[in-house]
Motif scaffolding. Structure first.
Motif, PDB file in Angstrom:
ATOM      1  N   CYS A 132      26.401 -40.219 -47.532  1.00  0.00           N
ATOM      2  CA  CYS A 132      26.788 -39.074 -46.690  1.00  0.00           C
ATOM      3  C   CYS A 132      25.876 -37.891 -46.936  1.00  0.00           C
ATOM      4  CB  CYS A 132      28.232 -38.661 -46.994  1.00  0.00           C
ATOM      5  SG  CYS A 132      29.462 -39.930 -46.711  1.00  0.00           S
ATOM      6  N   ALA A 133      24.624 -38.165 -47.231  1.00  0.00           N
ATOM      7  CA  ALA A 133      23.706 -37.095 -47.616  1.00  0.00           C
ATOM      8  C   ALA A 133      23.557 -36.034 -46.527  1.00  0.00           C
ATOM      9  CB  ALA A 133      22.343 -37.686 -47.968  1.00  0.00           C
ATOM     10  N   ASN A 134      23.603 -36.447 -45.275  1.00  0.00           N
ATOM     11  CA  ASN A 134      23.365 -35.520 -44.180  1.00  0.00           C
ATOM     12  C   ASN A 134      24.619 -35.167 -43.385  1.00  0.00           C
ATOM     13  OD1 ASN A 134      20.527 -35.507 -44.675  1.00  0.00           O
ATOM     14  ND2 ASN A 134      20.409 -37.513 -43.678  1.00  0.00           N
ATOM     15  N   ARG A 135      25.775 -35.672 -43.851  1.00  0.00           N
ATOM     16  CA  ARG A 135      26.993 -35.444 -43.079  1.00  0.00           C
ATOM     17  C   ARG A 135      28.214 -35.545 -43.991  1.00  0.00           C
ATOM     18  NH1 ARG A 135      28.896 -38.864 -37.720  1.00  0.00           N
ATOM     19  NH2 ARG A 135      30.366 -37.306 -36.928  1.00  0.00           N
ATOM     20  N   ARG A 136      28.989 -34.504 -44.060  1.00  0.00           N
ATOM     21  CA  ARG A 136      30.177 -34.497 -44.922  1.00  0.00           C
ATOM     22  C   ARG A 136      31.385 -34.980 -44.128  1.00  0.00           C
ATOM     23  NH1 ARG A 136      31.879 -32.080 -49.662  1.00  0.00           N
ATOM     24  NH2 ARG A 136      34.009 -31.260 -49.736  1.00  0.00           N
ATOM     25  N   PRO A 137      32.174 -35.899 -44.690  1.00  0.00           N
ATOM     26  CA  PRO A 137      33.364 -36.369 -43.966  1.00  0.00           C
ATOM     27  C   PRO A 137      34.367 -35.242 -43.728  1.00  0.00           C
ATOM     28  CG  PRO A 137      32.845 -37.833 -45.805  1.00  0.00           C
ATOM     29  CD  PRO A 137      31.992 -36.607 -45.969  1.00  0.00           C
ATOM     30  N   GLN A 138      35.021 -35.283 -42.573  1.00  0.00           N
ATOM     31  CA  GLN A 138      36.124 -34.358 -42.307  1.00  0.00           C
ATOM     32  C   GLN A 138      37.422 -34.846 -42.944  1.00  0.00           C
ATOM     33  OE1 GLN A 138      34.043 -34.989 -39.322  1.00  0.00           O
ATOM     34  NE2 GLN A 138      33.031 -33.118 -39.976  1.00  0.00           N
ATOM     35  N   MET A 139      37.430 -36.112 -43.383  1.00  0.00           N
ATOM     36  CA  MET A 139      38.663 -36.688 -43.907  1.00  0.00           C
ATOM     37  C   MET A 139      38.329 -37.898 -44.779  1.00  0.00           C
ATOM     38  SD  MET A 139      41.944 -37.906 -41.635  1.00  0.00           S
ATOM     39  CE  MET A 139      43.487 -38.432 -42.394  1.00  0.00           C
ATOM     40  N   VAL A 140      39.107 -38.097 -45.832  1.00  0.00           N
ATOM     41  CA  VAL A 140      39.039 -39.302 -46.662  1.00  0.00           C
ATOM     42  C   VAL A 140      40.377 -40.022 -46.551  1.00  0.00           C
ATOM     43  CG1 VAL A 140      38.892 -40.213 -49.011  1.00  0.00           C
ATOM     44  CG2 VAL A 140      37.328 -38.397 -48.281  1.00  0.00           C
ATOM     45  N   ILE A 141      40.340 -41.333 -46.325  1.00  0.00           N
ATOM     46  CA  ILE A 141      41.564 -42.128 -46.228  1.00  0.00           C
ATOM     47  C   ILE A 141      41.504 -43.265 -47.241  1.00  0.00           C
ATOM     48  CG2 ILE A 141      43.043 -43.548 -44.770  1.00  0.00           C
ATOM     49  CD1 ILE A 141      41.978 -42.125 -42.345  1.00  0.00           C
ATOM     50  N   GLY A 142      42.594 -43.449 -47.974  1.00  0.00           N
ATOM     51  CA  GLY A 142      42.759 -44.596 -48.861  1.00  0.00           C
ATOM     52  C   GLY A 142      43.722 -45.582 -48.230  1.00  0.00           C
ATOM     53  N   GLY A 143      43.320 -46.863 -48.161  1.00  0.00           N
ATOM     54  CA  GLY A 143      44.226 -47.885 -47.625  1.00  0.00           C
ATOM     55  C   GLY A 143      43.650 -48.619 -46.436  1.00  0.00           C
ATOM     56  N   ILE A 144      44.484 -49.261 -45.660  1.00  0.00           N
ATOM     57  CA  ILE A 144      45.933 -49.348 -45.868  1.00  0.00           C
ATOM     58  C   ILE A 144      46.190 -50.333 -47.011  1.00  0.00           C
ATOM     59  CG2 ILE A 144      48.150 -49.950 -44.869  1.00  0.00           C
ATOM     60  CD1 ILE A 144      46.904 -49.329 -42.103  1.00  0.00           C
ATOM     61  N   ASN A 145      46.969 -49.921 -47.988  1.00  0.00           N
ATOM     62  CA  ASN A 145      47.203 -50.739 -49.163  1.00  0.00           C
ATOM     63  C   ASN A 145      48.221 -51.835 -48.898  1.00  0.00           C
ATOM     64  OD1 ASN A 145      46.681 -50.976 -52.139  1.00  0.00           O
ATOM     65  ND2 ASN A 145      48.901 -50.817 -52.197  1.00  0.00           N
ATOM     66  N   HIS A 146      47.966 -52.991 -49.505  1.00  0.00           N
ATOM     67  CA  HIS A 146      48.938 -54.091 -49.508  1.00  0.00           C
ATOM     68  C   HIS A 146      49.902 -53.842 -50.667  1.00  0.00           C
ATOM     69  CE1 HIS A 146      46.676 -57.044 -46.852  1.00  0.00           C
ATOM     70  NE2 HIS A 146      45.782 -56.099 -47.053  1.00  0.00           N
ATOM     71  N   GLY A 147      51.072 -53.291 -50.387  1.00  0.00           N
ATOM     72  CA  GLY A 147      52.032 -52.931 -51.419  1.00  0.00           C
ATOM     73  C   GLY A 147      52.244 -51.431 -51.460  1.00  0.00           C
ATOM     74  N   ASP A 148      53.456 -51.009 -51.859  1.00  0.00           N
ATOM     75  CA  ASP A 148      53.765 -49.581 -51.814  1.00  0.00           C
ATOM     76  C   ASP A 148      53.121 -48.828 -52.974  1.00  0.00           C
ATOM     77  OD1 ASP A 148      55.942 -48.386 -53.885  1.00  0.00           O
ATOM     78  OD2 ASP A 148      56.283 -50.534 -53.630  1.00  0.00           O
ATOM     79  N   ASN A 149      52.971 -47.531 -52.784  1.00  0.00           N
ATOM     80  CA  ASN A 149      52.484 -46.641 -53.834  1.00  0.00           C
ATOM     81  C   ASN A 149      53.415 -45.445 -53.959  1.00  0.00           C
ATOM     82  OD1 ASN A 149      50.068 -47.810 -54.962  1.00  0.00           O
ATOM     83  ND2 ASN A 149      49.184 -47.596 -52.917  1.00  0.00           N
ATOM     84  N   ALA A 150      54.704 -45.721 -53.959  1.00  0.00           N
ATOM     85  CA  ALA A 150      55.708 -44.678 -54.088  1.00  0.00           C
ATOM     86  C   ALA A 150      56.041 -44.435 -55.559  1.00  0.00           C
ATOM     87  CB  ALA A 150      56.973 -45.075 -53.322  1.00  0.00           C
TER      88      ALA A 150
END
Length: 256
Positions: A88-106
Protein backbone atom coordinates in the motif's frame (compact mmCIF):
# COMPACT_ATOMS: atom_id res chain seq x y z
CA UNK A 1 -5.55 -0.71 -8.55
CA UNK A 2 -7.96 2.07 -9.44
CA UNK A 3 -7.87 5.16 -7.23
CA UNK A 4 -11.40 6.50 -7.58
CA UNK A 5 -13.21 4.00 -5.37
CA UNK A 6 -12.69 3.31 -1.65
CA UNK A 7 -9.80 1.00 -0.84
CA UNK A 8 -10.19 -1.83 1.72
CA UNK A 9 -7.53 -4.12 3.19
CA UNK A 10 -8.80 -7.56 4.22
CA UNK A 11 -7.06 -10.26 6.25
CA UNK A 12 -8.05 -13.16 8.51
CA UNK A 13 -6.64 -15.98 10.62
CA UNK A 14 -8.12 -18.89 8.65
CA UNK A 15 -5.82 -18.38 5.66
CA UNK A 16 -6.15 -16.72 2.27
CA UNK A 17 -7.92 -19.76 0.76
CA UNK A 18 -10.68 -19.96 3.43
CA UNK A 19 -14.29 -19.75 2.32
CA UNK A 20 -15.05 -16.94 4.77
CA UNK A 21 -12.59 -14.46 3.30
CA UNK A 22 -13.64 -15.23 -0.27
CA UNK A 23 -17.30 -14.86 0.67
CA UNK A 24 -16.47 -11.44 2.12
CA UNK A 25 -14.69 -10.42 -1.07
CA UNK A 26 -17.74 -11.26 -3.15
CA UNK A 27 -20.08 -9.44 -0.75
CA UNK A 28 -18.30 -6.10 -1.01
CA UNK A 29 -16.34 -6.26 -4.23
CA UNK A 30 -18.65 -3.78 -5.93
CA UNK A 31 -18.19 -1.29 -3.08
CA UNK A 32 -14.41 -0.81 -3.12
CA UNK A 33 -11.05 -1.82 -4.49
CA UNK A 34 -9.83 -4.72 -2.36
CA UNK A 35 -6.40 -5.85 -1.25
CA UNK A 36 -6.24 -9.20 0.52
CA UNK A 37 -3.14 -10.11 2.50
CA UNK A 38 -3.80 -13.14 4.66
CA UNK A 39 -1.82 -16.02 6.18
CA UNK A 40 -0.73 -18.82 3.86
CA UNK A 41 -2.55 -21.26 6.17
CA UNK A 42 -4.63 -21.21 9.34
CA UNK A 43 -3.28 -19.10 12.20
CA UNK A 44 -6.23 -19.20 14.62
CA UNK A 45 -5.42 -18.06 18.14
CA UNK A 46 -2.63 -15.74 17.01
CA UNK A 47 -4.18 -12.66 18.66
CA UNK A 48 -1.83 -9.70 18.13
CA UNK A 49 1.31 -11.80 17.76
CA UNK A 50 3.88 -10.80 15.16
CA UNK A 51 7.02 -12.52 13.88
CA UNK A 52 10.25 -11.19 15.38
CA UNK A 53 12.63 -14.03 14.44
CA UNK A 54 11.12 -15.57 11.27
CA UNK A 55 11.76 -14.07 7.80
CA UNK A 56 8.51 -13.17 6.05
CA UNK A 57 7.60 -13.91 2.43
CA UNK A 58 4.78 -12.44 0.35
CA UNK A 59 3.17 -14.50 -2.43
CA UNK A 60 0.81 -13.06 -5.03
CA UNK A 61 -2.09 -15.33 -5.99
CA UNK A 62 -4.33 -12.99 -8.00
CA UNK A 63 -4.08 -9.56 -9.58
CA UNK A 64 -6.86 -7.95 -11.57
CA UNK A 65 -8.54 -4.54 -11.68
CA UNK A 66 -9.96 -3.80 -8.24
CA UNK A 67 -8.67 -6.97 -6.56
CA UNK A 68 -5.32 -8.32 -5.40
CA UNK A 69 -4.87 -11.43 -3.27
CA UNK A 70 -1.61 -12.06 -1.46
CA UNK A 71 -0.53 -14.47 1.24
CA UNK A 72 2.16 -14.19 3.88
CA UNK A 73 3.85 -16.92 5.91
CA UNK A 74 3.41 -14.95 9.13
CA UNK A 75 0.64 -14.13 11.58
CA UNK A 76 -2.51 -12.13 10.80
CA UNK A 77 -0.87 -9.03 12.28
CA UNK A 78 2.21 -9.67 10.14
CA UNK A 79 -0.10 -9.68 7.12
CA UNK A 80 -1.50 -6.25 7.96
CA UNK A 81 1.93 -4.81 8.69
CA UNK A 82 3.38 -6.25 5.48
CA UNK A 83 0.44 -5.07 3.39
CA UNK A 84 0.64 -1.51 4.71
CA UNK A 85 4.42 -1.36 4.33
CA UNK A 86 4.91 -3.16 1.01
CA UNK A 87 1.62 -3.33 -0.87
CA UNK A 88 0.00 0.00 0.00
CA UNK A 89 2.96 2.28 -0.59
CA UNK A 90 1.00 4.69 -2.76
CA UNK A 91 -2.48 4.29 -1.30
CA UNK A 92 -3.71 4.07 2.28
CA UNK A 93 -6.76 1.88 2.95
CA UNK A 94 -9.93 3.63 4.10
CA UNK A 95 -10.84 0.50 6.06
CA UNK A 96 -9.36 -2.73 7.43
CA UNK A 97 -11.57 -5.82 7.75
CA UNK A 98 -10.79 -9.06 9.59
CA UNK A 99 -12.72 -12.17 8.53
CA UNK A 100 -15.16 -13.47 7.84
CA UNK A 101 -14.00 -15.86 10.55
CA UNK A 102 -15.11 -19.48 10.78
CA UNK A 103 -16.23 -19.50 14.43
CA UNK A 104 -17.28 -16.78 16.86
CA UNK A 105 -14.98 -14.24 18.48
CA UNK A 106 -17.27 -13.11 21.27
CA UNK A 107 -16.48 -12.59 24.96
CA UNK A 108 -12.89 -13.36 26.01
CA UNK A 109 -12.24 -14.99 22.64
CA UNK A 110 -11.62 -11.42 21.52
CA UNK A 111 -8.24 -11.57 23.28
CA UNK A 112 -7.15 -14.79 21.54
CA UNK A 113 -8.52 -14.12 18.07
CA UNK A 114 -6.26 -13.54 15.08
CA UNK A 115 -9.27 -12.04 13.34
CA UNK A 116 -9.43 -9.42 16.06
CA UNK A 117 -5.64 -9.12 15.83
CA UNK A 118 -6.14 -7.91 12.25
CA UNK A 119 -8.76 -5.43 13.37
CA UNK A 120 -6.84 -4.12 16.36
CA UNK A 121 -3.74 -3.65 14.22
CA UNK A 122 -5.71 -1.62 11.73
CA UNK A 123 -7.21 0.41 14.57
CA UNK A 124 -3.75 1.06 16.05
CA UNK A 125 -2.79 2.46 12.65
CA UNK A 126 -5.80 4.84 12.91
CA UNK A 127 -7.67 3.08 10.11
CA UNK A 128 -11.39 2.35 10.70
CA UNK A 129 -11.45 -1.41 11.31
CA UNK A 130 -14.11 -4.12 11.70
CA UNK A 131 -14.02 -7.86 12.44
CA UNK A 132 -16.73 -10.19 11.14
CA UNK A 133 -17.22 -13.70 12.53
CA UNK A 134 -19.82 -16.46 12.14
CA UNK A 135 -20.63 -19.02 14.82
CA UNK A 136 -19.80 -21.92 12.49
CA UNK A 137 -16.38 -23.60 12.41
CA UNK A 138 -17.18 -25.69 9.34
CA UNK A 139 -15.00 -25.14 6.28
CA UNK A 140 -18.27 -25.37 4.31
CA UNK A 141 -20.08 -22.71 6.37
CA UNK A 142 -22.80 -20.74 4.57
CA UNK A 143 -21.95 -17.04 4.78
CA UNK A 144 -24.67 -15.80 2.43
CA UNK A 145 -27.14 -14.75 5.20
CA UNK A 146 -24.54 -12.28 6.52
CA UNK A 147 -24.35 -10.25 3.31
CA UNK A 148 -27.00 -7.54 3.91
CA UNK A 149 -25.67 -6.63 7.36
CA UNK A 150 -22.02 -6.86 6.31
CA UNK A 151 -22.70 -4.48 3.44
CA UNK A 152 -24.59 -2.06 5.66
CA UNK A 153 -21.79 -1.93 8.21
CA UNK A 154 -19.07 -1.56 5.59
CA UNK A 155 -20.98 1.26 3.90
CA UNK A 156 -21.55 3.13 7.18
CA UNK A 157 -17.89 2.80 8.20
CA UNK A 158 -16.66 3.92 4.77
CA UNK A 159 -19.02 6.90 4.87
CA UNK A 160 -18.67 7.93 8.52
CA UNK A 161 -15.48 6.31 9.83
CA UNK A 162 -15.01 5.28 13.47
CA UNK A 163 -13.67 7.17 16.48
CA UNK A 164 -9.92 7.07 16.98
CA UNK A 165 -8.97 4.00 18.99
CA UNK A 166 -12.31 2.22 18.48
CA UNK A 167 -12.98 -0.80 16.24
CA UNK A 168 -16.00 -3.07 15.85
CA UNK A 169 -16.27 -6.75 16.70
CA UNK A 170 -19.29 -8.17 14.83
CA UNK A 171 -20.45 -11.74 15.50
CA UNK A 172 -23.24 -13.56 13.66
CA UNK A 173 -25.23 -16.43 15.22
CA UNK A 174 -25.75 -19.67 13.30
CA UNK A 175 -29.51 -19.37 12.74
CA UNK A 176 -31.88 -19.41 9.80
CA UNK A 177 -33.30 -15.96 10.62
CA UNK A 178 -31.74 -13.16 12.67
CA UNK A 179 -33.89 -11.70 15.44
CA UNK A 180 -32.18 -8.38 14.86
CA UNK A 181 -28.94 -6.60 15.72
CA UNK A 182 -27.81 -5.80 19.27
CA UNK A 183 -25.06 -3.42 20.28
CA UNK A 184 -23.65 -5.06 23.37
CA UNK A 185 -20.72 -5.48 25.69
CA UNK A 186 -18.29 -8.37 25.98
CA UNK A 187 -19.57 -11.13 28.26
CA UNK A 188 -17.58 -12.31 31.24
CA UNK A 189 -16.59 -15.89 30.45
CA UNK A 190 -13.89 -18.43 31.19
CA UNK A 191 -12.24 -21.36 29.48
CA UNK A 192 -11.78 -24.60 31.41
CA UNK A 193 -10.45 -28.10 30.74
CA UNK A 194 -8.04 -26.52 28.30
CA UNK A 195 -5.37 -29.22 28.20
CA UNK A 196 -5.72 -32.87 27.15
CA UNK A 197 -2.75 -35.08 27.95
CA UNK A 198 -1.88 -37.94 25.60
CA UNK A 199 0.85 -40.57 25.55
CA UNK A 200 2.85 -41.19 22.41
CA UNK A 201 3.70 -44.81 21.47
CA UNK A 202 7.36 -43.82 21.48
CA UNK A 203 7.22 -43.20 25.18
CA UNK A 204 6.66 -39.49 25.80
CA UNK A 205 3.69 -37.39 26.80
CA UNK A 206 2.19 -34.63 24.70
CA UNK A 207 -0.73 -32.27 25.08
CA UNK A 208 -3.54 -30.77 22.97
CA UNK A 209 -4.91 -27.33 23.73
CA UNK A 210 -8.71 -27.67 23.63
CA UNK A 211 -11.06 -26.34 26.28
CA UNK A 212 -14.69 -25.69 27.11
CA UNK A 213 -16.07 -22.15 27.21
CA UNK A 214 -18.44 -21.09 29.98
CA UNK A 215 -20.53 -17.93 29.97
CA UNK A 216 -20.21 -16.70 33.56
CA UNK A 217 -23.23 -14.39 33.36
CA UNK A 218 -25.78 -16.25 31.23
CA UNK A 219 -28.72 -14.13 32.39
CA UNK A 220 -27.14 -10.78 31.47
CA UNK A 221 -29.07 -9.58 28.42
CA UNK A 222 -26.62 -6.85 27.42
CA UNK A 223 -23.76 -9.17 26.41
CA UNK A 224 -22.53 -10.58 23.13
CA UNK A 225 -23.00 -14.15 24.36
CA UNK A 226 -26.66 -13.53 25.21
CA UNK A 227 -27.28 -11.88 21.85
CA UNK A 228 -25.76 -14.76 19.90
CA UNK A 229 -27.55 -17.40 21.96
CA UNK A 230 -30.88 -15.67 21.24
CA UNK A 231 -30.39 -15.26 17.51
CA UNK A 232 -29.16 -11.66 17.37
CA UNK A 233 -26.16 -10.29 15.52
CA UNK A 234 -23.82 -8.91 18.20
CA UNK A 235 -21.84 -5.71 17.61
CA UNK A 236 -19.31 -4.85 20.30
CA UNK A 237 -17.40 -1.59 20.03
CA UNK A 238 -13.87 -2.39 21.18
CA UNK A 239 -11.16 0.00 22.33
CA UNK A 240 -7.38 -0.06 22.01
CA UNK A 241 -6.98 1.75 25.33
CA UNK A 242 -7.27 -0.94 28.02
CA UNK A 243 -6.52 1.37 30.95
CA UNK A 244 -8.64 0.62 34.03
CA UNK A 245 -9.48 4.26 34.70
CA UNK A 246 -11.65 3.46 37.71
CA UNK A 247 -8.57 1.95 39.40
CA UNK A 248 -6.29 4.93 38.91
CA UNK A 249 -7.38 6.95 41.96
CA UNK A 250 -7.19 3.89 44.18
CA UNK A 251 -3.64 3.23 43.04
CA UNK A 252 -2.69 6.84 43.68
CA UNK A 253 -3.87 6.40 47.27
CA UNK A 254 -1.26 3.71 47.81
CA UNK A 255 1.38 6.46 48.02
CA UNK A 256 4.00 4.31 46.39
Amino acid sequence: MENKRPFILISNDDGYAAKGIHSLIEMIRDMADILVCAPDEGRSGSACAFSATVPLVLTCHQQEPGLEIWSCNGTPVDCVKMALAELCANRRPQMVIGGINHGDNASVNTHYSGTMGVTLEGCMKYIPSVAFSLCDHSVFADFSPLEPIVRQIVRRVLDEGLPKGVCLNVNFPLVDHYQGVKVCRMAHGTWGNEVVKCHHPRGYDYWWMVGHYQNDEPEAEDTDNWALQHGYVAITPTTIDITAYEMMEQLKSWNL
